[in-house]
Design a protein around this motif. Structure first.
Motif, short mmCIF file in Angstrom:
data_model
loop_
_atom_site.label_atom_id
_atom_site.label_comp_id
_atom_site.label_asym_id
_atom_site.label_seq_id
_atom_site.Cartn_x
_atom_site.Cartn_y
_atom_site.Cartn_z
N GLY A 1 0.78 -1.23 0.00
CA GLY A 1 0.00 0.00 0.00
C GLY A 1 0.81 1.27 0.00
O GLY A 1 0.27 2.37 0.20
N ASP A 2 2.13 1.15 -0.22
CA ASP A 2 2.99 2.33 -0.20
C ASP A 2 3.03 3.01 -1.57
O ASP A 2 2.81 2.39 -2.61
CB ASP A 2 4.41 1.93 0.21
N ARG A 3 3.34 4.29 -1.53
CA ARG A 3 3.58 5.04 -2.76
C ARG A 3 5.01 4.79 -3.18
O ARG A 3 5.94 4.92 -2.37
CB ARG A 3 3.36 6.52 -2.51
N VAL A 4 5.22 4.42 -4.44
CA VAL A 4 6.55 4.08 -4.93
C VAL A 4 6.91 4.94 -6.12
O VAL A 4 6.15 5.03 -7.10
CB VAL A 4 6.65 2.59 -5.32
N ILE A 5 8.07 5.57 -6.03
CA ILE A 5 8.69 6.27 -7.16
C ILE A 5 9.87 5.39 -7.57
O ILE A 5 10.66 4.98 -6.72
CB ILE A 5 9.19 7.66 -6.75
N ALA A 6 9.99 5.08 -8.85
CA ALA A 6 11.03 4.15 -9.27
C ALA A 6 11.65 4.60 -10.59
O ALA A 6 10.99 5.24 -11.41
CB ALA A 6 10.45 2.74 -9.42
N THR A 7 12.92 4.25 -10.77
CA THR A 7 13.63 4.69 -11.97
C THR A 7 14.02 3.51 -12.85
O THR A 7 14.27 2.41 -12.38
CB THR A 7 14.90 5.48 -11.63
N ALA A 8 14.06 3.79 -14.15
CA ALA A 8 14.55 2.85 -15.15
C ALA A 8 15.19 3.68 -16.25
O ALA A 8 14.95 4.89 -16.35
CB ALA A 8 13.43 1.98 -15.70
N ARG A 9 15.97 3.02 -17.08
CA ARG A 9 16.70 3.78 -18.10
C ARG A 9 16.09 3.67 -19.49
O ARG A 9 16.52 4.38 -20.40
CB ARG A 9 18.16 3.35 -18.15
N ASP A 10 15.11 2.76 -19.69
CA ASP A 10 14.55 2.60 -21.04
C ASP A 10 13.03 2.47 -20.97
O ASP A 10 12.43 2.31 -19.90
CB ASP A 10 15.17 1.41 -21.76
N ASP A 11 12.40 2.53 -22.13
CA ASP A 11 10.95 2.51 -22.21
C ASP A 11 10.35 1.22 -21.65
O ASP A 11 9.32 1.25 -20.98
CB ASP A 11 10.48 2.70 -23.66
N ALA A 12 10.99 0.09 -21.94
CA ALA A 12 10.46 -1.19 -21.46
C ALA A 12 10.46 -1.24 -19.94
O ALA A 12 9.50 -1.70 -19.31
CB ALA A 12 11.28 -2.35 -22.04
N GLY A 13 11.54 -0.78 -19.34
CA GLY A 13 11.62 -0.75 -17.88
C GLY A 13 10.60 0.19 -17.28
O GLY A 13 9.96 -0.14 -16.27
#
Length: 222
Positions: free
Chosen positions: A25-37
């Motif tokens: 139930g947490d709010r998550v901000i996440a990073t990736a380097r490409d569109d698929a990710g």
């Protein structure tokens, strides 16, 4: 509801962190380097940011993307594992990639993210490896990886002094069944991440700057 940042979350352990924190139930901000990710992160309900930790210019844009946030948990998960041993010298390309992703990226992220973790009196964990433990090294396999993660441990221990209102730790996920760890590893990503989440939740300030295992046990002689 906690706010969680996962840096390097497009697959493996990073993606598992996103899934478990979202399920809780947490709010998550996440990073990736490409569109698929980025698409995989959005499918799990995360707020997806494009960041390539191997590129300083990309990392430098993280601060404005996070402007005004207070982070209860931040995780630096990005990592690469160059093959090779001390039987032959590493290539410049392999060395540079490991040091940029495993170490420099983390060092560039710290001044941008640690103040946001301090604002919530939160935890900032950096995925290291038991292979970085200097005491009891059994062989030279992955020696560039070992060196980069040992340097990461030092960076975390040093940075803790500048951010006393946050708890910074280097943490080993254990030997995990990922693309990096292989199918024969004893820990599933689900178990490793569940262990680390429990460990991070019960950290105290006296553990700040230390190197710990996924289940919270400290590494001796690191």
């Amino acid at each position: 509801m906690a706010t969680v940042l996962v840096i390097g979350a497009s697959r493996g352990i990073g993606l598992e962190f996103v899934g478990q924190y979202r399920e809780a139930g947490d709010r998550v901000i996440a990073t990736a380097r490409d569109d698929a990710g980025l698409a995989r992160l959005r499918d799990l309900g995360a707020e997806a940011l494009r960041v390539d930790v191997a590129e300083p210019a990309s990392v430098s844009g993280l601060a404005w993307q996070l402007d005004g946030e207070k982070l209860d948990v931040a995780l630096y998960v990005a990592g690469v594992f160059p093959q090779g041993s001390a039987a032959s010298p590493p290539t410049r390309e392999a060395f540079d990639q490991a040091m940029h992703v495993n170490l420099l990226g983390a060092m560039q992220v710290i001044p941008q993210v640690a103040p946001l973790v301090e604002a919530a009196r939160g935890r900032f964990a950096f995925l290291s490896s038991a292979m970085a433990q200097i005491a009891g090294v059994s062989d030279s396999r992955g020696w560039v990886y070992r060196a980069s993660k040992a340097a990461l441990n030092m960076a975390v221990a040093s940075a803790q002094h500048d951010y006393p209102e946050a708890i910074l730790v280097a943490i080993s996920p254990g030997w995990v069944q990922t693309d990096m760890g292989g199918a024969s590893a004893p820990l599933s990503p689900e178990r490793s991440v569940a262990d680390m989440r429990r460990t991070l939740a019960r950290l105290t300030p006296r553990e700040g700057g230390t190197f710990i295992d996924h289940d919270g046990r400290p590494f001796d002689g690191w």
